[in-house]
Enzyme design. Structure first.
Site, short mmCIF file in Angstrom:
data_model
loop_
_atom_site.label_atom_id
_atom_site.label_comp_id
_atom_site.label_asym_id
_atom_site.label_seq_id
_atom_site.Cartn_x
_atom_site.Cartn_y
_atom_site.Cartn_z
N ASP A 47 44.31 33.03 98.76
CA ASP A 47 44.59 33.53 100.11
C ASP A 47 43.78 32.86 101.24
O ASP A 47 42.57 32.63 101.09
CB ASP A 47 44.24 35.02 100.22
CG ASP A 47 44.72 35.83 99.05
OD1 ASP A 47 45.42 35.29 98.19
OD2 ASP A 47 44.38 37.02 99.01
N GLU A 229 49.31 43.94 98.90
CA GLU A 229 48.04 43.25 99.15
C GLU A 229 48.06 42.67 100.58
O GLU A 229 49.11 42.58 101.21
CB GLU A 229 47.85 42.10 98.15
CG GLU A 229 47.83 42.55 96.69
CD GLU A 229 47.54 41.44 95.70
OE1 GLU A 229 46.64 41.62 94.87
OE2 GLU A 229 48.22 40.39 95.74
C1 FRU Z 1 46.01 38.33 96.85
C2 FRU Z 1 44.75 38.80 96.18
C3 FRU Z 1 44.01 39.78 97.07
C4 FRU Z 1 42.59 39.64 96.61
C5 FRU Z 1 42.49 38.18 96.28
C6 FRU Z 1 41.57 37.87 95.13
O1 FRU Z 1 46.47 37.09 96.43
O2 FRU Z 1 45.04 39.35 94.92
O3 FRU Z 1 44.52 41.09 96.98
O4 FRU Z 1 41.68 40.04 97.60
O5 FRU Z 1 43.80 37.75 95.98
O6 FRU Z 1 41.42 36.51 94.96
#
Ligand code: FRU
Length: 487
Positions: A47, A229
């Site tokens: 992300d 998310e």
């Molecule tokens: C989304 C996610 C988020 C988390 C991060 C962990 O892709 O799963 O929810 O904070 O990636 O790397």
């Protein structure tokens, strides 16, 4: 032993984090290396985090594994840019850290950065304050997720974790991805974050970034086939309606094609400083390609500009790139269009005119990133990219007026059984369709009808050169070669 060494490395890296030299960067010329999209020199990324504009610099933080090219040891990588196009990667900003007394380790999951102009948190006027999910685990077994703070008083170059973390803890294993922004009418900070497995967004407020009060929840809406998310909440202009704005709540979850993949959805409505409400809780999707996830917009920037992660959790750890894995989309400027009382998202890439190369494209022999404008005057039309090795990608419109990308014959497709696929969008409002297409070494982004529909996809041809061949009633209007952002 391995864990102990990694933990030790993490401690040492943190201890040294005040004296940082720019990292030696790779040549960015590997096969599949995106030339107009940012990717880290090496290792895994997912992300985008903490997007913020401050004193002439755009900051892109990103989920990053300092120790390898698959997901793990999540920390915040960092890059800066003056134009949102050319990026300089800086050393890791905030790194996973161990707790010697408990044996736990805390990863730095996704989050946000704000500029604390009025020193509300007491870290200094104009301090950059990062709010991230502190993901506590023991040997990768999750224990709890809560929200924590780190701050920087040197333009994001070095970071200090707040000594009284966490700042928000509801004792849950899944509780994450805070996005914080300053809400001017209420003179307060607002945080949106998710309780993923309950398909819920929570909204909190604070005056000092340290104490947070729950204001409301949003849920029971949209696509709930996969956990939620990375939410974001922002106000967008409605095009052609002077001064009119609407609020958008976007988040990541299921893909329009179903829960085998991840994708992004959004809701439009109002935010009164406490609660987000929408008259229409149907799912609307941001991007119909398979590779656009976890997008958030920049803080402290008037325009709402979003970056998404170009990958999909279904095959993300297996894509055949090396020594890095993961990249970010072109920056997209967001707005809304009203259509019979409902509001639809419009996404346009920022202008890349500064990296256009004036030399003519030879459509029979393309080798490097290009930007194209293609008109499709009837259904069943489009272009095919055909490589010297016989690999093919089709970009076009089908008989149901849907934009499509077919990568089933795109060379290296067998590294994961679900990668070879044909994506289709919602039907376009009208034909002819005007396509704005960007083809990078392993990434395609298509915007149809001036931002009405967007699609982002990865592909991996076995050879780099390819021809562009129109079919049906397709007209190749304009083509520009684009210069690499790395040279
Ligand atoms: C989304 C996610 C988020 C988390 C991060 C962990 O892709 O799963 O929810 O904070 O990636 O790397």
């Amino acid at each position: 032993m391995k864990n102990f060494c990694l933990a030790l490395a993490a401690v040492l890296a943190l201890a040294c984090s005040t004296k940082k030299e720019p990292m030696a960067l790779g040549p960015y010329s590997e096969q599949y290396r995106p030339q107009i999209h940012f990717s880290p020199a090496k290792n895994w990324t997912n992300d985008p985090n903490g997007l913020v504009y401050h004193e002439g610099e755009y900051h892109l933080f990103f989920q990053y594994n300092p120790f390898g090219d698959t997901w793990g040891h999540m920390s915040w990588g960092h890059a800066v840019s003056k134009d949102l196009i050319h990026w300089e990667e800086l050393p890791v900003a905030i790194q996973e850290y161990p707790d010697a007394t408990t044996g736990d380790s805390t990863m730095i999951f996704s989050g946000t950065v704000v500029i604390d102009k009025n020193n509300s948190a007491g870290f200094g006027a104009n301090a950059l304050v990062a709010l991230y999910t502190s993901h506590v685990h023991q040997n990768n077994r999750a224990r709890v997720q809560h929200q924590s703070i780190a701050y920087s008083t040197d333009k994001g170059r070095t970071w200090t974790r707040y000594s009284k973390n966490p700042v928000l803890d509801i004792q849950r294993k899944d509780f994450r991805d805070p996005k914080v922004f300053w809400y001017e009418p209420g003179q307060k900070w607002v945080m949106v974050l998710v309780v993923p497995d309950l398909y819920k967004v929570q909204l909190y407020s604070s005056v000092n970034l340290k104490e947070w009060t729950l204001m409301s929840e949003f849920g029971n809406a949209g696509d709930r086939r996969r956990i939620w998310e990375c939410p974001d909440l922002y106000q967008l202009p409605v095009e052609n309606q002077q001064g009119k704005t609407k609020w958008v709540l976007s988040l990541s979850g299921s893909h329009p094609s179903g829960d085998d993949f991840v994708g992004m959805q959004y809701f439009t409505g109002d935010f009164d400083g406490h609660r987000f409400t929408t008259p229409d809780s149907a799912a609307r999707y941001m991007d119909f390609g398979k590779d656009y996830y976890a997008g958030i917009v920049f803080n402290h920037l008037d325009k709402k500009i979003m970056f998404g992660w170009v990958n999909n959790w279904t095959y993300g750890n297996q894509i055949p790139t090396s020594p890095w894995r993961g990249a970010f989309s072109l920056p997209r400027e967001l707005s809304l269009k009203e259509d019979a009382g409902s509001f639809e998202l419009v996404q346009r890439p920022i202008d890349l005119a500064t990296i256009r190369d004036d030399t003519r494209i030879d459509f029979k022999n393309v080798n490097g990133p290009v930007e194209l404008r293609v008109d499709l005057n009837a259904a069943n039309s489009g272009i095919k990219l055909v490589s010297a090795s016989g690999d093919e990608v089709t970009i076009g419109v089908d008989t149901a007026r849907r934009l499509l990308i077919d990568r089933t014959k795109a060379g290296r497709v067998d590294f994961q059984k679900q990668f070879a696929s044909i994506e289709t969008s919602k039907p376009l409002a009208q034909l002819p369709a005007h396509l704005h297409i960007f083809i990078d070494h392993s990434i395609i982004e298509v915007f149809a009808n001036d931002g009405e529909v967007a699609m982002c996809e990865q592909f991996f041809f076995r050879s780099t050169q390819f021809a562009i061949k129109p079919f049906g009633k397709a007209e190749l209007k304009i083509g520009w070669r684009l210069k690499s952002i790395w040279r």
